[in-house]
Design an enzyme around this catalytic site. Structure first.
Site, PDB file in Angstrom:
ATOM      1  N   GLY A  70       0.965  -1.265  -0.107  1.00 45.46           N
ATOM      2  CA  GLY A  70      -0.029  -0.101  -0.202  1.00 45.46           C
ATOM      3  C   GLY A  70       0.808   1.145   0.036  1.00 45.46           C
ATOM      4  O   GLY A  70       2.161   1.172   0.245  1.00 45.46           O
ATOM      5  N   ASP A 153      -1.336  -7.636   7.627  1.00 46.41           N
ATOM      6  CA  ASP A 153      -2.971  -7.467   7.447  1.00 46.41           C
ATOM      7  C   ASP A 153      -3.484  -8.061   5.972  1.00 46.41           C
ATOM      8  O   ASP A 153      -3.004  -8.935   5.519  1.00 46.41           O
ATOM      9  CB  ASP A 153      -3.242  -5.952   7.794  1.00 46.41           C
ATOM     10  CG  ASP A 153      -2.669  -4.906   6.529  1.00 46.41           C
ATOM     11  OD1 ASP A 153      -1.695  -5.294   6.139  1.00 46.41           O
ATOM     12  OD2 ASP A 153      -3.261  -3.734   6.426  1.00 46.41           O
TER      13      ASP A 153
END
Length: 370
Positions: A70, A153
């Site tokens: 990300g 995650d």
């Protein structure tokens, strides 16, 4: 070429079409932004209901990476602008990214992921969610979140807990780098195909007679991929996880998480892979090591839906805490690689501090409706 960060194509394939997705920001190693997450979610929603789309193929632009994660610098900016939160951009990013990951995991149509080059963080979340995951001789996978005070995650709580022995816990704590053979052994990839076959793989997918029956289409994908995997198998590189599994299990066989951390960081070895893994954990956040271990342990038997709900809780609490901002600053912004962690060792972290990361920071979980 379009300047769009993701390219979507509908390619004629028999009587139907193949949906092709290209993460198209090669300059940033195709790292995901909130805009890209939203674009991908919207297109997946459309194609899920489109009778003429038989399957989906997802790839990254360029030769270096499928997706390196990300946009952590944007998350850092959101975190430091509102210390203690709410951190609107970062929290929206996590919630919408995890919703997109859940969509991938539960998609009834086949999705083929071409996991070539670097596959890290959010990129691994995308790949792991796809139903047919291809890795190549250039695949390099890692989730080194302990070094920036985050956690593995994007569904990492799910796929790490399903890995052989203690390998998931070890990879989560150390961020150790793995390759194609490791990805297949640990269950986060399905097939090894050398990168030279990519164009032929796409051509084979385009040659299939896609049905309106998703189950039949999954079979057609396996039929298309199998010959290339058989041709490539001799070129698969040697892995690290399987030959080291005995050592990994021994290192992670501690009375508590503190002993496990100590086992890993104090290991005296000439083995370069184990040595690098130990150094990575030693330089990581002791607080993050604890929330990583607790997240895995507390969700060992959780459903996929419960896992994403727990991940958005932990991610929200982390981004509101200064440890994350300091980790990103040291590794990615100032690049001095000298983070000033709040606690010197994991044993110094008060239980009450750790517990706060696992309490709801809002009245309603943003993924309650999954």
């Amino acid at each position: 070429m379009s300047d769009a960060p993701i390219l979507f194509e509908e390619l004629p394939a028999g009587a139907r079409k193949l949906g092709r997705v290209t993460l198209s920001v090669a300059a940033t190693l195709n790292s995901l932004t909130l805009e890209m997450v939203d674009l991908l979610q919207a297109q997946l929603d459309v194609w899920r209901e489109a009778d003429d789309i038989g399957a989906v193929f997802i790839e990254g632009a360029g030769e270096k990476a499928f997706c390196a994660g990300g946009d952590v610098q944007a998350l850092h900016k959101s975190s430091v602008e509102t210390p203690g939160g709410p951190c609107d951009y970062a929290e929206n990013f996590f919630a919408r990214e995890y919703r997109m990951n859940y969509t991938l995991h539960t998609y009834h149509k086949p999705i083929v992921c071409w996991g070539h080059g670097i596959v890290m963080g959010g990129g691994l979340g995308v790949m792991a969610g796809c139903s047919h995951r291809v890795v190549t001789e250039k695949t390099r996978i890692a989730m080194p979140e302990v070094t920036i005070a985050l956690f593995p995650d994007v569904g990492g709580t799910w796929f790490l807990n399903h890995m052989p022995g203690s390998s998931g816990q070890f990879l989560a704590l150390t961020g150790a780098s793995i390759n194609a053979a490791d990805a297949i052994y640990t269950g986060i990839a399905d097939r090894f195909i050398t990168s030279e076959h990519k164009a032929a793989v796409v051509d084979s997918l385009l040659a299939q007679q896609w049905s309106t029956d998703p189950a039949k289409n999954h079979g057609l994908v396996r039929h298309a991929l199998r010959p290339f995997a058989e041709q490539s198998i001799a070129q698969c590189p040697g892995g690290q996880v399987e030959p080291h599994l005995g050592s990994i299990n021994t290192l992670c066989d501690g009375d508590d998480i503190h002993e496990i951390i100590n086992n890993i960081v104090s290991l005296q070895t000439q083995d370069p892979w184990l040595s690098k893994a130990g150094k990575s954990l030693a330089h990581g956040s002791p607080l993050a090591a604890l929330w990583i271990a607790r997240q895995l342990a507390e969700n060992r038997h959780a459903s996929l839906k419960e896992i994403f709900q727990s991940e958005v809780r932990l991610a929200t609490n982390i981004v509101r805490h200064p440890e994350f901002a300091e980790g990103v600053r040291a590794l990615l912004i100032d690049k001095d690689r000298s983070p000033s962690w709040q606690y010197k060792t994991s044993r110094d972290v008060p239980e009450s501090v750790l517990a706060n990361f696992f309490s709801d920071p809002w009245n309603s979980n943003p993924l309650a409706d999954l």
